[in-house]
Design a protein around this motif. Structure first.
Motif, PDB file in Angstrom:
ATOM      1  N   LEU A   1     -11.453  -8.695   3.606  1.00  0.00           N
ATOM      2  CA  LEU A   1     -10.526  -9.736   3.172  1.00  0.00           C
ATOM      3  C   LEU A   1     -10.958 -10.390   1.865  1.00  0.00           C
ATOM      4  CD1 LEU A   1      -7.940 -11.251   4.025  1.00  0.00           C
ATOM      5  CD2 LEU A   1      -9.420 -12.902   5.210  1.00  0.00           C
ATOM      6  N   VAL A   2     -12.256 -10.398   1.596  1.00  0.00           N
ATOM      7  CA  VAL A   2     -12.779 -11.115   0.421  1.00  0.00           C
ATOM      8  C   VAL A   2     -12.138 -10.641  -0.879  1.00  0.00           C
ATOM      9  CG1 VAL A   2     -14.847 -11.550  -0.963  1.00  0.00           C
ATOM     10  CG2 VAL A   2     -14.956 -11.734   1.529  1.00  0.00           C
ATOM     11  N   PRO A   3     -12.149  -9.333  -1.214  1.00  0.00           N
ATOM     12  CA  PRO A   3     -11.547  -8.916  -2.492  1.00  0.00           C
ATOM     13  C   PRO A   3     -10.025  -8.953  -2.486  1.00  0.00           C
ATOM     14  CG  PRO A   3     -12.286  -7.000  -1.276  1.00  0.00           C
ATOM     15  CD  PRO A   3     -12.758  -8.186  -0.509  1.00  0.00           C
ATOM     16  N   LEU A   4      -9.432  -9.099  -1.307  1.00  0.00           N
ATOM     17  CA  LEU A   4      -7.975  -9.114  -1.212  1.00  0.00           C
ATOM     18  C   LEU A   4      -7.382 -10.497  -1.473  1.00  0.00           C
ATOM     19  CD1 LEU A   4      -5.366  -7.591  -0.473  1.00  0.00           C
ATOM     20  CD2 LEU A   4      -5.886  -8.044   1.942  1.00  0.00           C
ATOM     21  N   VAL A   5      -8.159 -11.539  -1.200  1.00  0.00           N
ATOM     22  CA  VAL A   5      -7.651 -12.917  -1.284  1.00  0.00           C
ATOM     23  C   VAL A   5      -7.012 -13.250  -2.633  1.00  0.00           C
ATOM     24  CG1 VAL A   5      -8.365 -15.346  -1.323  1.00  0.00           C
ATOM     25  CG2 VAL A   5      -9.092 -13.864   0.541  1.00  0.00           C
ATOM     26  N   PRO A   6      -7.655 -12.938  -3.785  1.00  0.00           N
ATOM     27  CA  PRO A   6      -7.025 -13.305  -5.064  1.00  0.00           C
ATOM     28  C   PRO A   6      -5.638 -12.698  -5.259  1.00  0.00           C
ATOM     29  CG  PRO A   6      -9.314 -12.694  -5.390  1.00  0.00           C
ATOM     30  CD  PRO A   6      -8.966 -12.322  -3.992  1.00  0.00           C
ATOM     31  N   PHE A   7      -5.437 -11.484  -4.774  1.00  0.00           N
ATOM     32  CA  PHE A   7      -4.154 -10.815  -4.967  1.00  0.00           C
ATOM     33  C   PHE A   7      -3.078 -11.396  -4.058  1.00  0.00           C
ATOM     34  CE2 PHE A   7      -7.437  -7.869  -6.312  1.00  0.00           C
ATOM     35  CZ  PHE A   7      -6.982  -7.522  -7.571  1.00  0.00           C
ATOM     36  N   LEU A   8      -3.476 -12.012  -2.965  1.00  0.00           N
ATOM     37  CA  LEU A   8      -2.506 -12.698  -2.109  1.00  0.00           C
ATOM     38  C   LEU A   8      -1.936 -13.932  -2.797  1.00  0.00           C
ATOM     39  CD1 LEU A   8      -4.342 -12.520   1.349  1.00  0.00           C
ATOM     40  CD2 LEU A   8      -2.517 -11.045   0.492  1.00  0.00           C
TER      41      LEU A   8
ATOM     42  N   LEU B   1     -11.513   0.294  -3.077  1.00  0.00           N
ATOM     43  CA  LEU B   1     -10.139   0.790  -2.942  1.00  0.00           C
ATOM     44  C   LEU B   1      -9.183   0.016  -3.846  1.00  0.00           C
ATOM     45  CD1 LEU B   1      -7.942   2.466  -1.501  1.00  0.00           C
ATOM     46  CD2 LEU B   1      -7.908   0.704   0.285  1.00  0.00           C
ATOM     47  N   ILE B   2      -9.283  -1.310  -3.798  1.00  0.00           N
ATOM     48  CA  ILE B   2      -8.412  -2.139  -4.642  1.00  0.00           C
ATOM     49  C   ILE B   2      -8.694  -1.888  -6.111  1.00  0.00           C
ATOM     50  CG2 ILE B   2      -7.870  -4.515  -5.286  1.00  0.00           C
ATOM     51  CD1 ILE B   2      -8.399  -5.284  -2.360  1.00  0.00           C
ATOM     52  N   ALA B   3      -9.983  -1.739  -6.451  1.00  0.00           N
ATOM     53  CA  ALA B   3     -10.340  -1.468  -7.846  1.00  0.00           C
ATOM     54  C   ALA B   3      -9.758  -0.136  -8.303  1.00  0.00           C
ATOM     55  CB  ALA B   3     -11.861  -1.460  -8.002  1.00  0.00           C
TER      56      ALA B   3
ATOM     57  N   ALA C   1      -2.948   1.903 -11.435  1.00  0.00           N
ATOM     58  CA  ALA C   1      -1.573   1.410 -11.594  1.00  0.00           C
ATOM     59  C   ALA C   1      -1.483  -0.054 -11.968  1.00  0.00           C
ATOM     60  CB  ALA C   1      -0.803   1.652 -10.293  1.00  0.00           C
ATOM     61  N   GLY C   2      -2.623  -0.737 -12.104  1.00  0.00           N
ATOM     62  CA  GLY C   2      -2.591  -2.157 -12.428  1.00  0.00           C
ATOM     63  C   GLY C   2      -2.429  -3.014 -11.180  1.00  0.00           C
ATOM     64  N   ALA C   3      -2.678  -4.315 -11.346  1.00  0.00           N
ATOM     65  CA  ALA C   3      -2.566  -5.244 -10.223  1.00  0.00           C
ATOM     66  C   ALA C   3      -1.101  -5.464  -9.872  1.00  0.00           C
ATOM     67  CB  ALA C   3      -3.232  -6.572 -10.571  1.00  0.00           C
TER      68      ALA C   3
ATOM     69  N   LEU D   1     -11.163 -12.180 -10.753  1.00  0.00           N
ATOM     70  CA  LEU D   1     -11.485 -13.099  -9.665  1.00  0.00           C
ATOM     71  C   LEU D   1     -11.966 -12.343  -8.429  1.00  0.00           C
ATOM     72  CD1 LEU D   1     -11.642 -15.964  -8.691  1.00  0.00           C
ATOM     73  CD2 LEU D   1      -9.209 -15.872  -8.080  1.00  0.00           C
ATOM     74  N   ALA D   2     -11.324 -11.210  -8.138  1.00  0.00           N
ATOM     75  CA  ALA D   2     -11.768 -10.394  -7.001  1.00  0.00           C
ATOM     76  C   ALA D   2     -13.196  -9.913  -7.213  1.00  0.00           C
ATOM     77  CB  ALA D   2     -10.837  -9.205  -6.805  1.00  0.00           C
ATOM     78  N   LEU D   3     -13.526  -9.582  -8.461  1.00  0.00           N
ATOM     79  CA  LEU D   3     -14.879  -9.133  -8.774  1.00  0.00           C
ATOM     80  C   LEU D   3     -15.882 -10.257  -8.553  1.00  0.00           C
ATOM     81  CD1 LEU D   3     -16.865  -7.070  -9.905  1.00  0.00           C
ATOM     82  CD2 LEU D   3     -16.269  -7.862 -12.207  1.00  0.00           C
ATOM     83  N   VAL D   4     -15.547 -11.467  -9.029  1.00  0.00           N
ATOM     84  CA  VAL D   4     -16.456 -12.607  -8.867  1.00  0.00           C
ATOM     85  C   VAL D   4     -16.690 -12.899  -7.388  1.00  0.00           C
ATOM     86  CG1 VAL D   4     -16.715 -15.094  -9.224  1.00  0.00           C
ATOM     87  CG2 VAL D   4     -15.883 -13.640 -11.092  1.00  0.00           C
TER      88      VAL D   4
END
Length: 240
Positions: A171-178, A42-44, A50-52, A186-189
């Motif tokens: 929560l894992v892929p969301l953390v970098p954007f917080l 979803l985040i991807a 629309a970009g990060a 970073l979310a990918l890694v």
């Protein structure tokens, strides 16, 4: 004269088994994997379109909350329905034992004959097990329905396991954007490491090679995210 020493008998030590019932493992595993894969995808997709930025954070939180609640509600309903069906069948078996105990005993004896016991031994075993109505009920339910009437799955445990596991995974892929991440790197890694780690842990719990479980989950998760990112990017370009 030779004296032969006889070793004292020692009872065999049986290995212990892990708990394979209770209704928690499947929803926990499914919830964690679904939360991680679906929220990263979803985040991807949002980042691809629309970009990060704030939109990615809002989408991630929305996906986490909506997905966790949906998973918990779905697990509760499905396990509750399954348990209610089991209880209905157990009640039907109890009524049949009360109405026709001789027929049920004969049915049990026939079942043991099919499993290799001779007719007389099967009759005696069925007679002994049928002496106690509650014991007879447990035996019939296990043999005919394949469930343990004393250990039915818990809907609440399944719902709680699913909710918590989905939230952790999402929560894992969301953390970098917080913390202000400006891209998916970073979310990918983190998601790749978590996907492989979750898959490896589950594989170890189910006595399979850890690396095989990790790679399988990694391929499935990255594939889903790649498709969503690509669609988001194409839609974003089309709209702009």
């Amino acid at each position: 004269m030779t004296i032969e020493l006889v070793k004292p008998y020692s009872p065999e030590k049986h290995h212990s088994h892990r708990d394979v019932t209770g209704g928690w493992l499947r929803p926990a595993v499914f919830g964690a994997m679904d939360g991680l894969v679906s929220n990263f995808a979803l985040i991807a997709g949002v980042v691809g379109a629309a970009g990060a930025g704030r939109g990615a954070v809002l989408a991630g939180f929305a996906g986490l909350i909506a997905g966790a609640c949906s998973m918990a509600a779905g697990e509760y309903t499905s396990v509750k329905s399954q348990t209610e069906l089991m209880r209905a069948e157990i009640a039907a078996e109890r009524r049949e034992l009360a109405r026709n105990p001789e027929g049920e005993q004969a049915e049990l004896a026939a079942l043991y004959r099919e499993r290799g016991l001779d007719a007389e031994l099967a009759r005696r075993v069925a007679e002994g097990l049928s002496a106690d109505p509650e014991q007879a009920l447990r035996v019939h339910v296990r043999e005919e329905l394949g469930v343990d009437p004393d250990d039915l799955p818990s809907p609440r445990l399944a719902a709680a396991s699913s909710f918590g596991a989905f939230a952790v995974g999402a929560l894992v892929p969301l953390v970098p954007f917080l913390f202000g991440a400006s891209g998916l790197a970073l979310a990918l890694v983190l998601s790749v490491l978590a996907l492989f780690g979750f898959g490896a842990v589950v594989a170890r719990m189910t006595a399979r090679p850890w690396w095989l479980g990790g790679l399988r989950q990694l391929v499935l998760g990255v594939g889903a995210a790649a498709v969503t990112f690509g669609l988001g990017h194409l839609l974003g370009v089309a709209v702009s």
